[in-house]
Design a protein around this motif. Sequence first.
Motif, short mmCIF file in Angstrom:
data_model
loop_
_atom_site.label_atom_id
_atom_site.label_comp_id
_atom_site.label_asym_id
_atom_site.label_seq_id
_atom_site.Cartn_x
_atom_site.Cartn_y
_atom_site.Cartn_z
N ARG A 145 0.84 -1.20 0.00
CA ARG A 145 0.00 0.00 0.00
C ARG A 145 0.87 1.25 0.00
N GLU A 146 1.97 1.24 0.75
CA GLU A 146 2.90 2.38 0.74
C GLU A 146 3.53 2.57 -0.64
N ALA A 147 3.94 1.45 -1.26
CA ALA A 147 4.56 1.54 -2.59
C ALA A 147 3.56 2.07 -3.62
N PHE A 148 2.29 1.71 -3.48
CA PHE A 148 1.28 2.28 -4.37
C PHE A 148 1.13 3.76 -4.11
N ASP A 149 0.98 4.11 -2.85
CA ASP A 149 0.74 5.49 -2.47
C ASP A 149 1.86 6.42 -2.93
N LEU A 150 3.09 6.02 -2.74
CA LEU A 150 4.23 6.89 -2.99
C LEU A 150 4.82 6.77 -4.39
N PHE A 151 4.62 5.61 -5.05
CA PHE A 151 5.21 5.40 -6.38
C PHE A 151 4.17 5.11 -7.47
N GLY A 152 2.95 4.74 -7.08
CA GLY A 152 1.93 4.42 -8.07
C GLY A 152 2.04 3.01 -8.62
N ILE B 11 -2.50 4.69 1.95
CA ILE B 11 -2.25 4.48 3.38
C ILE B 11 -1.58 5.70 4.03
N LEU B 12 -0.88 6.51 3.26
CA LEU B 12 -0.16 7.65 3.82
C LEU B 12 -0.76 8.99 3.41
N LEU B 13 -1.39 9.03 2.27
CA LEU B 13 -1.92 10.28 1.72
C LEU B 13 -3.44 10.21 1.63
N PRO B 14 -4.10 11.36 1.57
CA PRO B 14 -5.55 11.36 1.41
C PRO B 14 -5.96 10.69 0.09
N ASP B 15 -7.16 10.13 0.08
CA ASP B 15 -7.66 9.43 -1.10
C ASP B 15 -7.65 10.29 -2.36
N ASP B 16 -7.86 11.59 -2.20
CA ASP B 16 -7.94 12.47 -3.37
C ASP B 16 -6.62 13.18 -3.69
N TRP B 17 -5.52 12.74 -3.11
CA TRP B 17 -4.22 13.35 -3.40
C TRP B 17 -3.86 13.04 -4.85
N GLU B 18 -3.29 14.01 -5.52
CA GLU B 18 -2.91 13.84 -6.92
C GLU B 18 -1.46 13.41 -7.02
N GLY B 19 -1.25 12.30 -7.70
CA GLY B 19 0.10 11.84 -7.98
C GLY B 19 0.71 10.96 -6.90
N HIS B 20 1.98 10.66 -7.11
CA HIS B 20 2.73 9.75 -6.24
C HIS B 20 4.07 10.41 -5.93
N PRO B 21 4.22 10.95 -4.73
CA PRO B 21 5.31 11.88 -4.39
C PRO B 21 6.74 11.37 -4.49
N LEU B 22 6.99 10.07 -4.49
CA LEU B 22 8.38 9.62 -4.59
C LEU B 22 8.82 9.28 -6.00
N ARG B 23 7.94 9.52 -6.97
CA ARG B 23 8.37 9.40 -8.36
C ARG B 23 9.29 10.57 -8.69
N LYS B 24 10.31 10.31 -9.45
CA LYS B 24 11.29 11.35 -9.79
C LYS B 24 10.66 12.51 -10.55
N ASP B 25 9.60 12.25 -11.31
CA ASP B 25 8.97 13.30 -12.10
C ASP B 25 7.77 13.94 -11.41
N TYR B 26 7.60 13.69 -10.13
CA TYR B 26 6.45 14.23 -9.39
C TYR B 26 6.55 15.75 -9.27
N GLN B 27 5.45 16.39 -9.54
CA GLN B 27 5.35 17.84 -9.37
C GLN B 27 4.46 18.11 -8.16
N VAL B 28 5.01 18.76 -7.15
CA VAL B 28 4.25 19.06 -5.94
C VAL B 28 3.13 20.02 -6.31
N GLN B 29 1.92 19.67 -5.91
CA GLN B 29 0.79 20.57 -6.17
C GLN B 29 0.90 21.80 -5.27
N GLU B 30 0.52 22.93 -5.82
CA GLU B 30 0.67 24.18 -5.08
C GLU B 30 -0.36 24.31 -3.96
N PHE B 31 -1.57 23.80 -4.22
CA PHE B 31 -2.64 23.89 -3.22
C PHE B 31 -3.34 22.56 -3.10
#
Length: 158
Positions: free
Chosen positions: A111-118, A130-150
Amino acid sequence: MTAQEIIDSLTARFGDAIVESKPDAMQPWIRIAPDRIQEVGRFLHDDLALRMDYLSSLSGMDYNNGQLGVVYHLQSLVHKHRIVLKVSVPKEQAHVPTVSGVWGTANWHEREAFDLFGIVFDGHPDPRRILLPDDWEGHPLRKDYQVQEFYHGMKVPY
């Protein structure tokens, strides 16, 4: 059992499912064809000579070359040997069969690997974030992840 003996055992049983291996690495590893990981894992767990009964870690990876990976650190508490398994999948089709039915601890790790890497673990019994809200956009540990501003009107600090 040595790492080479473990590799030889898997190669004899699974043949072309063994993509690559490095028995002389600091942490010896074997790269497995992704569609065979569950079958190989079940064998490693159940075979009396191997008894890899402890999954100490399951981690997602972004190799930054269009590939995502999963790394499984396995150990036999009975026989005191260990090995690392690796699988790689294309970033656009990041599907790997679940091993949560082999090692129960894989449930949350996957579940963590899905959440953070997709990485989608096919057959997983509870594939929610498991770590992020259900409606969070993207997967933060991917190298090409763009942090959402809001997020819901709140500034996301970075």
